[in-house]
Design a protein around this motif. Structure first.
Motif, mmCIF file in Angstrom:
data_model
loop_
_atom_site.group_PDB
_atom_site.id
_atom_site.type_symbol
_atom_site.label_atom_id
_atom_site.label_comp_id
_atom_site.label_asym_id
_atom_site.label_seq_id
_atom_site.Cartn_x
_atom_site.Cartn_y
_atom_site.Cartn_z
ATOM 1 N N THR A 250 1.004 0.545 1.946
ATOM 2 C CA THR A 250 0.689 -0.595 1.083
ATOM 3 C C THR A 250 -0.776 -0.608 0.664
ATOM 4 O OG1 THR A 250 0.325 -1.964 3.043
ATOM 5 C CG2 THR A 250 2.524 -1.992 2.083
ATOM 6 N N TYR A 251 -1.646 -0.071 1.511
ATOM 7 C CA TYR A 251 -3.077 -0.065 1.240
ATOM 8 C C TYR A 251 -3.415 0.731 -0.014
ATOM 9 C CZ TYR A 251 -2.038 3.967 4.195
ATOM 10 O OH TYR A 251 -1.446 5.075 4.753
ATOM 11 N N GLN A 252 -2.558 1.678 -0.387
ATOM 12 C CA GLN A 252 -2.822 2.454 -1.593
ATOM 13 C C GLN A 252 -2.798 1.581 -2.844
ATOM 14 O OE1 GLN A 252 -0.058 5.724 -1.682
ATOM 15 N NE2 GLN A 252 -1.234 6.934 -0.219
ATOM 16 N N LYS A 253 -1.918 0.566 -2.856
ATOM 17 C CA LYS A 253 -1.861 -0.344 -3.994
ATOM 18 C C LYS A 253 -3.124 -1.201 -4.077
ATOM 19 C CE LYS A 253 3.187 -0.559 -4.133
ATOM 20 N NZ LYS A 253 3.300 0.080 -5.469
ATOM 21 N N LEU A 258 -8.482 -2.198 -6.851
ATOM 22 C CA LEU A 258 -9.920 -2.396 -6.697
ATOM 23 C C LEU A 258 -10.736 -1.355 -7.443
ATOM 24 C CD1 LEU A 258 -10.213 -3.534 -2.971
ATOM 25 C CD2 LEU A 258 -10.074 -4.914 -5.048
ATOM 26 N N ALA A 259 -10.079 -0.299 -7.931
ATOM 27 C CA ALA A 259 -10.769 0.713 -8.733
ATOM 28 C C ALA A 259 -10.722 0.407 -10.221
ATOM 29 C CB ALA A 259 -10.147 2.089 -8.472
ATOM 30 N N LEU A 260 -10.028 -0.671 -10.612
ATOM 31 C CA LEU A 260 -9.856 -0.992 -12.024
ATOM 32 C C LEU A 260 -11.062 -1.748 -12.578
ATOM 33 C CD1 LEU A 260 -6.126 -2.184 -11.980
ATOM 34 C CD2 LEU A 260 -6.997 0.062 -12.683
ATOM 35 N N PHE A 302 -8.020 -4.584 5.366
ATOM 36 C CA PHE A 302 -9.074 -3.608 5.597
ATOM 37 C C PHE A 302 -9.278 -2.724 4.376
ATOM 38 C CE2 PHE A 302 -9.820 -3.350 10.454
ATOM 39 C CZ PHE A 302 -9.756 -4.727 10.539
ATOM 40 N N ALA A 303 -8.246 -2.600 3.519
ATOM 41 C CA ALA A 303 -8.379 -1.844 2.275
ATOM 42 C C ALA A 303 -9.125 -2.620 1.202
ATOM 43 C CB ALA A 303 -7.000 -1.447 1.751
ATOM 44 N N GLY A 304 -9.391 -3.911 1.465
ATOM 45 C CA GLY A 304 -10.165 -4.707 0.530
ATOM 46 C C GLY A 304 -9.441 -5.885 -0.081
#
Length: 459
Positions: A250-253, A258-260, A302-304
């Motif tokens: 799920t952290y990949q989503k 957050l890179a957009l 933790f992924a943001g």
């Protein structure tokens, strides 16, 4: 009559709790465009519960009990739908009222919406925000899932958005959520319909009481709401649904969103529910457990992510013995409020706001080894200044960490138990020195033995 000392302590604690939960206005986006803050500018860590059928299936006494329980458990957002999924247009609420007076769905029923008003105010009194879906997302029936309203075109979506936006324009505890478990279809006007509903709501916004807005999708890739609406002015933050299977990355989503550009906060607003059939296959895979839920929570944050939503399979549908069950809930909703993970959400919130909050960033470079996207994935986060780092170990595997991005040369080490919120010293109470490959062994290991390592700079 003699009143005990403990009674006065209880009263004081109650007053303090009510004061701490007072809502003075809608939540806002922090200037860093990554996190939420309250109307006073303090950190607001999204800690939500999923109650899609709240307005439709609960009476006022049940609603009060539910809100009181969730507030006591540390939740601050409740996700609920006005035009509900479970035949919400045709089956009346507990007062016997349907949402519309006509079969064309153009005349809102004042009695039905007066109940919605009262529920919104009950939430406000208990320090709870409502993430309000004006309607469940059906535009057409998909795979016979749900019986939501198949009623909107662009014109009617705008009119309904304008009407409901005006009704709640001054509500201090409201967050708008369009969509509802449906993705815009290719070669359709679905996106235009949602944009028109958003336009209707936005035109009614009170500039002094600006309410945030987002979109709730089905599981999709690479993002969620960002796949269709990221650049829309009305979309203040992104939402995901990451499905109901365990051990998904799920952290990949979260990383994707957050890179957009432009930068916007993102959350997982529908992860796997507690006591849900894993992958909808109870016979072969059983039901989800608290350890499955905690893993998703900590991975995402933790992924943001700007917080995390919790869900219980019986509670989202407000299942009771007189209701038709959806996907075999294990027990009625009111018996499901004290499940393990529901009582553990507050530990995550407590941890995340215990350190400088708005400066926090994900940083997987603090994990030395290459990892697979599996159930053992260790995640890491820290603040920009490097004053602290958090490391989440979902099953207690041993791994080496890199402290190069933290400031100072000596570090205090603490273990945090996600199951209980208890903290205790690590490394025998002795400080760590800065190293680029420091082996870490958790206090215990195996399924359900997840841990957070807290590393604080002390010089």
């Amino acid at each position: 009559m003699k009143i005990s000392f403990s009674f006065w302590i209880f009263q004081l604690c109650l007053i303090q709790t009510l004061f701490a939960q007072q809502i003075t206005g809608p939540i806002r986006i922090h200037p860093n465009q990554r996190y939420f803050m309250d109307a006073e500018g303090q950190p607001f860590f999204w800690t939500a519960d999923t109650a899609w059928e709240l307005f439709h299936r609960l009476n006022q006494e049940e609603t009060k009990m539910y809100f009181t329980k969730r507030a006591d458990q540390g939740f601050n957002v409740i996700q609920a739908v006005v035009l509900a999924e479970e035949n919400g247009l045709n089956d009346p609420n507990t007062n016997g009222d349907k949402p519309f007076l006509d079969e064309q769905y153009t005349q809102p029923n004042e009695a039905y919406f007066r109940h919605v008003d009262q529920v919104m105010d009950m939430a406000l009194e208990r320090g709870l925000h409502i993430a309000l879906l004006p309607t469940w997302g059906d535009k057409v029936a998909l795979d016979n899932w749900g019986q939501g309203p198949v009623i909107f075109d662009e014109a009617s979506a705008y009119a309904y958005g304008k009407w409901i936006g005006n009704r709640y324009r001054n509500q201090k505890n409201l967050i708008w959520v369009l969509g509802g478990d449906r993705n815009p279809r290719k070669n359709s006007n679905d996106r235009a319909i949602w944009n028109e509903m958003a336009r209707g709501i936005m035109e009614q916004q009170n500039p002094e009481n600006r309410q945030l807005m987002t979109f709730h999708p089905q599981p999709t890739a690479p993002g969620g709401s960002s796949n269709w609406f990221h650049s829309e002015d009305w979309l203040d933050f992104n939402m995901h649904q990451t499905g109901h299977c365990p051990n998904q990355a799920t952290y990949q989503k979260i990383h994707h969103d957050l890179a957009l550009n432009p930068a916007k906060p993102t959350i997982d607003a529908e992860p796997m529910y507690e006591e849900h059939p894993k992958c909808f296959d109870a016979k072969n895979q059983g039901y989800s457990e608290a350890t499955d839920i905690r893993k998703i929570m900590y991975w995402n944050v933790f992924a943001g992510a700007a917080g995390q939503t919790y869900g219980c399979h019986a509670v989202w549908q407000m299942f009771d013995l007189d209701k038709k069950p959806v996907n075999a809930p294990l027990k009625p909703w009111h018996q499901s409020l004290d499940l393990e993970a529901a009582n553990q959400m507050k530990h995550l919130k407590k941890l995340m706001i215990s350190r400088p909050y708005f400066e926090r960033i994900p940083d997987q470079s603090m994990i030395v080894e290459q990892q697979l996207d599996d159930e053992t994935y260790v995640s890491a986060t820290r603040d920009k200044k490097g004053s602290y780092g958090f490391f989440y170990f979902p099953d207690g595997k041993s791994i080496s960490i890199n402290l190069e991005n933290l400031t100072g040369t000596a570090f205090k080490v603490t273990w945090f138990d996600p199951r209980t919120g208890v903290e205790f010293p690590g490394n025998g109470g002795s400080p760590l020195s800065k190293e680029t490959s420091l082996p870490i062994r958790t206090p215990s290991s195996g399924r359900g033995n997840d841990w957070v390592l807290i590393v604080d700079s002390i010089d």
